[in-house]
Write a protein that holds these residues in place. Structure first.
Motif, PDB file in Angstrom:
ATOM      1  N   SER A   1       7.134  -5.148  -3.953  1.00 34.42           N
ATOM      2  CA  SER A   1       6.010  -4.204  -3.564  1.00 34.42           C
ATOM      3  C   SER A   1       6.420  -3.079  -2.586  1.00 34.42           C
ATOM      4  N   TYR A   2       7.468  -3.307  -1.947  1.00 36.87           N
ATOM      5  CA  TYR A   2       8.083  -2.099  -1.144  1.00 36.87           C
ATOM      6  C   TYR A   2       8.708  -1.283  -2.062  1.00 36.87           C
ATOM      7  N   ILE A   3       9.390  -1.554  -3.220  1.00 34.72           N
ATOM      8  CA  ILE A   3       9.648  -0.861  -3.962  1.00 34.72           C
ATOM      9  C   ILE A   3       8.769  -0.071  -4.942  1.00 34.72           C
TER      10      ILE A   3
ATOM     11  N   ARG B   1       8.111   4.100  -5.016  1.00 38.33           N
ATOM     12  CA  ARG B   1       7.905   4.842  -6.181  1.00 38.33           C
ATOM     13  C   ARG B   1       6.496   5.417  -6.174  1.00 38.33           C
ATOM     14  N   ASN B   2       5.786   5.394  -4.975  1.00 39.52           N
ATOM     15  CA  ASN B   2       4.336   6.110  -5.035  1.00 39.52           C
ATOM     16  C   ASN B   2       3.404   5.255  -6.011  1.00 39.52           C
ATOM     17  N   LEU B   3       3.625   3.850  -6.130  1.00 43.09           N
ATOM     18  CA  LEU B   3       2.628   3.352  -7.177  1.00 43.09           C
ATOM     19  C   LEU B   3       1.673   2.439  -6.470  1.00 43.09           C
ATOM     20  N   ILE B   4       1.773   2.324  -5.155  1.00 41.89           N
ATOM     21  CA  ILE B   4       0.882   1.572  -4.296  1.00 41.89           C
ATOM     22  C   ILE B   4       0.781   2.475  -2.727  1.00 41.89           C
ATOM     23  N   SER B   5      -0.311   2.179  -2.273  1.00 40.84           N
ATOM     24  CA  SER B   5      -0.571   2.993  -0.887  1.00 40.84           C
ATOM     25  C   SER B   5       0.199   1.957   0.368  1.00 40.84           C
ATOM     26  N   GLU B   6       0.295   2.751   1.334  1.00 40.40           N
ATOM     27  CA  GLU B   6       0.844   2.072   2.612  1.00 40.40           C
ATOM     28  C   GLU B   6      -0.006   0.875   2.911  1.00 40.40           C
ATOM     29  N   GLU B   7      -1.304   1.118   2.889  1.00 44.11           N
ATOM     30  CA  GLU B   7      -2.300   0.159   3.264  1.00 44.11           C
ATOM     31  C   GLU B   7      -2.365  -1.241   2.136  1.00 44.11           C
TER      32      GLU B   7
ATOM     33  N   ALA C   1       9.061  -4.856 -13.312  1.00 45.73           N
ATOM     34  CA  ALA C   1       7.608  -4.967 -13.421  1.00 45.73           C
ATOM     35  C   ALA C   1       7.114  -4.676 -11.996  1.00 45.73           C
ATOM     36  N   LEU C   2       6.673  -3.304 -11.732  1.00 47.06           N
ATOM     37  CA  LEU C   2       6.115  -3.013 -10.651  1.00 47.06           C
ATOM     38  C   LEU C   2       4.517  -2.806 -10.580  1.00 47.06           C
ATOM     39  N   LEU C   3       3.868  -3.000  -9.149  1.00 42.98           N
ATOM     40  CA  LEU C   3       2.371  -2.766  -8.876  1.00 42.98           C
ATOM     41  C   LEU C   3       2.046  -1.355  -9.227  1.00 42.98           C
ATOM     42  N   ASP C   4       1.127  -0.999  -9.991  1.00 46.79           N
ATOM     43  CA  ASP C   4       0.304   0.188  -9.819  1.00 46.79           C
ATOM     44  C   ASP C   4      -0.976   0.050  -9.408  1.00 46.79           C
ATOM     45  N   GLY C   5      -0.797   0.037  -8.018  1.00 47.12           N
ATOM     46  CA  GLY C   5      -2.104  -0.285  -7.249  1.00 47.12           C
ATOM     47  C   GLY C   5      -2.394  -1.977  -7.574  1.00 47.12           C
ATOM     48  N   ILE C   6      -3.054  -2.466  -6.507  1.00 45.36           N
ATOM     49  CA  ILE C   6      -3.436  -3.990  -6.621  1.00 45.36           C
ATOM     50  C   ILE C   6      -4.198  -4.503  -7.732  1.00 45.36           C
TER      51      ILE C   6
END
Length: 362
Positions: free
Chosen positions: A278-280, A284-290, A334-339
């Motif tokens: 999730s940090y990665i 990579r600007n795929l999820i927000s700080e929140e 496989a990275l999150l692109d928003g929850i």
């Protein structure tokens, strides 16, 4: 705890049905009556033999000869040596092409039992009865059977489906607390990669009762099945299920082989992997700080943090090279692109991976 008799509809997976609770034994006994098996071999580790077979065997209606084949529990026994012993036992007991193997146990039992069945005499029928939360929501769907090669997880295996999977949540009463938590990791993952609403149900587990848990398990199986049905051979969307596992498997393998470390349960390693990845995703600007904070807080409420020392990082990075999801020599995340959404095939440099561990430790 009192339980309403929740009848859950069977789910049709890719080539086999998944039956729940009371429906499960009815379906099993019907299957046994309709198929002319020569004998039944029940695979169980010593834990499930003691705690789960007393629940399972009274539900079995058959005149066939039943042999119980027991082996030592734990990931450290999920290897080719144990398989050779199991193939030998089957041979000595006269198993043939018309024998049936029923795997009663957690992911180690169903993974390895499915592999042994798929390779014995070029493949005999098997049925999986997952008895841990992790195996119910993860190993039950998708037909992956396999064993470890040293400390490299699931390096040897086949994709081959059982005749059916029986999920009876009464077995969960036999589980210790840490094993229950371990299974929650995969359920959290299913929400994070596929369904934000489902993820949010885990942000407050205090008011959960057994019927709620049955429903959450059912929904988790549905999510994984929806993904696998679209991509049985893992060429596309199924790779989304690897979220948290690229680093999680490397952590699990490293702690398994290192005698100075306490062996981790699969879910414990995956929980850490999900925070790291999730940090990665954040970097990579795929999820927000929140979103990152929400994920961290949600996972931390259930799982204790693992302690990583500086000397652990290099060996963990080296294990990543052998990850079976790699293609053309590059490590695929496989990275999150928003929850609730995922991006597969993401290539990440070592520097950012090391940063994720430093952030995790801070």
């Amino acid at each position: 705890m009192a339980r309403k008799n929740t009848l859950m509809k069977s789910i049709q997976a890719n080539g086999y049905p998944i039956h729940f609770n009371e429906n499960a034994y009815e379906a099993l006994n019907k299957h046994l009556a309709e198929n002319k098996y020569s004998a039944i071999f029940i695979f169980a580790d010593s834990d499930t033999n003691e705690h789960c077979l007393p629940l399972f065997l009274p539900n079995l209606e058959t005149d066939l000869n039943i042999e119980i084949v027991e082996f030592e529990p734990g990931e450290s026994n999920k290897n080719i040596e144990t398989c050779i012993e199991l193939w030998n036992v089957l041979t000595e007991l006269g198993a043939d092409r018309k024998s049936l193997i029923i795997n009663v146990g957690g992911g180690v039992v169903t993974d390895m039992g499915g592999f042994v069945a798929s390779t014995f005499k070029r493949g005999i029928d098997f049925i999986n009865v997952p008895t841990t939360l992790l195996a119910m929501v993860d190993a039950s769907v998708g037909g992956k059977n396999g064993i470890d090669l040293g400390n490299l997880k699931n390096q040897i295996g086949v994709i081959n489906v059982p005749q059916m999977v029986l999920i009876d949540t009464h077995y969960l009463a036999t589980l210790p607390q840490n094993e229950m938590r371990s299974g929650l990791a995969e359920m959290l993952k299913h929400g994070l990669i596929f369904d934000k609403r489902y993820w949010s149900l885990f942000l407050d587990l205090n008011n959960l009762n057994t019927d709620d848990l049955d429903t959450l398990i059912y929904q988790s199986v549905e999510i994984k099945n929806t993904i696998v049905m679209q991509d049985p051979k893992e060429n596309g969307i199924r790779k989304s299920l690897n979220f948290g596992h690229t680093l999680g498997h490397a952590i699990e393998g490293y702690f398994l082989e290192n005698e100075n470390k306490t062996t981790l349960l699969h879910g414990e390693a995956i929980a850490a992997g999900m925070i790291l990845e999730s940090y990665i995703s954040l970097k990579r600007n795929l999820i927000s700080e929140e979103e990152y904070e929400e994920i961290k807080t949600g996972i931390d409420a259930i799982f204790e943090r693992i302690v990583f020392e500086e000397k652990d990082l290099q060996p963990i990075l080296e294990l990543l090279v052998h990850d079976k999801k790699n293609e053309y020599g590059t490590i695929q995340f496989a990275l999150l692109d928003g929850i609730g959404n995922i991006k597969t095939g993401q290539i990440i440099d070592n520097e950012l991976i090391v940063d994720s561990f430093l952030e995790y430790n801070s």
